[in-house]
Design a protein around this motif. Sequence first.
Motif, PDB file in Angstrom:
ATOM      1  N   GLY A 454      12.735 -20.976  10.923  1.00 29.26           N
ATOM      2  CA  GLY A 454      13.066 -19.664  11.476  1.00 29.26           C
ATOM      3  C   GLY A 454      12.494 -19.423  12.861  1.00 29.26           C
ATOM      4  O   GLY A 454      11.339 -19.753  13.138  1.00 29.26           O
ATOM      5  N   CYS A 455      13.309 -18.856  13.723  1.00 28.79           N
ATOM      6  CA  CYS A 455      12.842 -18.330  15.010  1.00 28.79           C
ATOM      7  C   CYS A 455      13.401 -16.917  15.113  1.00 28.79           C
ATOM      8  O   CYS A 455      14.012 -16.405  14.171  1.00 28.79           O
ATOM      9  N   ALA A 471      10.519 -13.121  21.790  1.00 24.04           N
ATOM     10  CA  ALA A 471      11.886 -13.615  21.639  1.00 24.04           C
ATOM     11  C   ALA A 471      11.949 -15.099  21.967  1.00 24.04           C
ATOM     12  O   ALA A 471      11.376 -15.566  22.944  1.00 24.04           O
ATOM     13  N   GLY A 472      12.644 -15.832  21.126  1.00 25.38           N
ATOM     14  CA  GLY A 472      12.767 -17.275  21.301  1.00 25.38           C
ATOM     15  C   GLY A 472      11.655 -18.063  20.649  1.00 25.38           C
ATOM     16  O   GLY A 472      11.668 -19.297  20.692  1.00 25.38           O
ATOM     17  N   ASP A 473      10.701 -17.375  20.012  1.00 26.27           N
ATOM     18  CA  ASP A 473       9.545 -18.043  19.417  1.00 26.27           C
ATOM     19  C   ASP A 473       9.730 -18.142  17.899  1.00 26.27           C
ATOM     20  O   ASP A 473      10.706 -17.656  17.328  1.00 26.27           O
ATOM     21  N   ILE A 474       8.738 -18.723  17.240  1.00 24.26           N
ATOM     22  CA  ILE A 474       8.809 -18.929  15.802  1.00 24.26           C
ATOM     23  C   ILE A 474       8.750 -17.601  15.070  1.00 24.26           C
ATOM     24  O   ILE A 474       8.017 -16.679  15.455  1.00 24.26           O
ATOM     25  N   SER A 475       9.561 -17.481  14.010  1.00 19.14           N
ATOM     26  CA  SER A 475       9.521 -16.284  13.183  1.00 19.14           C
ATOM     27  C   SER A 475       8.206 -16.249  12.419  1.00 19.14           C
ATOM     28  O   SER A 475       7.631 -17.290  12.093  1.00 19.14           O
ATOM     29  N   VAL A 476       7.755 -15.058  12.084  1.00 21.25           N
ATOM     30  CA  VAL A 476       6.380 -14.870  11.639  1.00 21.25           C
ATOM     31  C   VAL A 476       6.042 -15.645  10.368  1.00 21.25           C
ATOM     32  O   VAL A 476       4.908 -16.080  10.190  1.00 21.25           O
TER      33      VAL A 476
END
Length: 824
Positions: A454-455, A471-476
Amino acid sequence: MAGESYPHLKLDIIPLKLPYSATGGDDKRQDVPAVKNRRAHSRSLARDLDQIIAAKGRLHDKELPEEEAGVHLTAFARTAAGIQASGALMDVLSIKGEGKDQRVNLFIRSDRIDEAKKRLDRYADFEANADEKVRKPWSFPFFEAAERLAPTKLTDLWTDRIELFPKKSSSQAEWEVWVRADAANRVRGFAGRYGVFCELGQADFPSVSMIRVRASADDLQSFVDASSAVLELRACSSLTLLALNMKASAQRALADGLVSKISAPRAVAPAVCILDTGVMASHPLLAPALDAGDCLTLNDAWDKHGWDPHGTRVAGLVLYRDLERLIEKPRQTRLDVRLESVVVLRPPTGLRSSLESIGEVVAAVGLIEAGRARPRVFCLAFSDYRGLNDGVPTKLSGSVDQLAWGHNGVQRLFCVAAGNLSDDPLLVSGYSARNDASGIGSPGQALNALTVGGCTFIEEHPLGGQLLCPAGDISVTSRTSTSWTLRRRSIKPDLVFEAGNVGQVDGEDACESLAELNPLTTNASPRMLLGTLGETSAATGSVSGMAGRLMARYPDYWPETIRGLLIHSSDWTPAMVERGFGDNEEKKREHILSMFGWGAPDESMASDSASNRLTLVAQSSLVPFKEDGRSNALNECAYHPLPWPETALRGLGDTEVELRVTLSYFVQPDMRAPSARRHADYPSHRLHFDLKGPDDDDLDAARRQNRAFRGIRSASPPRRSEARWRLGSTLRERGTVHHDVWTGPASELARQNALRIAPRGGWWRDAPVYAGVPVRYALIVSLRTPESAQDIYQETRTRVAAIGSRLSIPLLEPYVIQPVPIST
């Protein structure tokens, strides 16, 4: 021209021995009618340019980065032939309209304005030359095609519905500003001086970043005038929040309105089979693609239409690539895939977990395949966290690998979730260290599966608060393979997709989970038909839908090929690249791979080629082993000439171009190998690719690191460097998908016009019964050049059609054992 889409080129040549000599572009644009009085036209354009410069009032803002200082202008087409924009003199930001209505938004740097005026003078002088065969001056096509030049207005860059454009130029409004990806940081650095305030977070894609800003139209106009970075403008929206807050009756009306515009998939459409908690077949947005008879369960006591809403929410993301946009702009839509559902997760009873029956995947596959034969993708949007989650194959992951390999003769594509953190409460502190420390759950380690992490690109808090994930980073909560002890054996996840975001509670180390910060989808309730779904379940559903649509687009492509195309289209965002950690570049990229795989997929790139982006797809096979006494020995490699547009590439000289190569294949797993600590022997075989070097001839490329060619020549093949590859062989040759990106001078790539596929060991090496057994692979190669008048796609298609089934390479013919077989 790059905006025109074409199907990928499938190559059925065995082997691919294709010398290629491009003869130039296939320019289908209309010729621009000659200007009758070029001196007068030149003076008119020069006056336009002077007025634009005077209106701006300043050319050399010393506080601006040098590459941003200049003049923003719009060129209007003179005739129906449109405009041939001059990329060398001016940066082309965007193009709107066609023919006589075409407008080209441009930016000319301050230090190029004098050159522009000189070119206009030379253009005017061409008027006096009676011999039209004399070489035309620089920028002649642009000046000839442009009717007039004008300052670029915000409405020129606006691509949303015009009624959404802010009506008062002096009032503050929210804007979605699309900027060049490489300029996003610079934009944030100086936008405030123009009264443009950028909100935190941005949506990053390979070529564009989307930043939400607050500014008046007047201030934003000044900002646009100052920077070459702005490509287009759109309205900001909170449609997800709007839809979720609707009353049940309003949601029903909204759904009914959409249904009237939706056509059911074709009878022969591929299906995405959702192995989950069941799907609500009566949902009006799902019913066109889901027959009640395709909803099955492993236990009649379990509700096959969804004992939990999770399966229905996954289904909405599978079926609709962007339900929010479809609601906002309803249009006639034919669905590309069908849905199927098998309940494999048992309802919780007492202390029993709903994950008790995940080992029944094999039974579920058999159940759905017994009912109907059709191409399908299997979607497993759940994970089993029991065990160490350290990358060692489990029964479930091994079952997925075996089913994908096709133990009964049918290869299958599985999209599986990387899994989610289970921290409760979820804290702000520790992001993203928790992601690094939490290993991907089973069956995410399956080598043959497409594992989805997930991102997030969601950057709008519905209440105006602070979001946790950039934005554009790994989802929590997305798990990674960073902590795997066996991460060097494979790259997992394979890719990442939208999994939602969370808010931060002011003054606290706490995260706030809001439904509005997750993708909009269908909900399993007759009263509330819309809901949201986040985490890697959402990402896996969306990617499964992409895979199904690719199957519909290319019905003769294998599951290995579909998986390869999705990875081939993926790329890292700037935020992902910033996550790289290590004391050298290789370790940094390895860390990025362990978090994001090859990045976020681009469905349009996976689905289509373009005039300046040619994708070639070969589906072939080779026999990796031959009998050698009591065991097997390596047998053969496959040599693929690449039909490069060599003349065009050489003409580009030192211009940087991009080559992408993806090799995708499935392996037969040996579940005994992990317990015997023979982890390298878990796959039946391995393959790898090797690109011909710029100084190689075909014989050099075939004999490099190939003992079978020992003694053919006294000199060794020329030495090569891997410096131009993003990953290099050490990183890319893991797992069963090998993907890498080469960038360098076009003239150098023109000489690298062949590729070798060769086998490596696996447990088949010690099993004589597998001597002489062929294995399949999909090879995907794409070439991307700058936008130009040349259409490399059309020329290559014509060349491939004329080649036939086989070409001879004289240097290699004496050594050919047999044609490389193609499996049916």
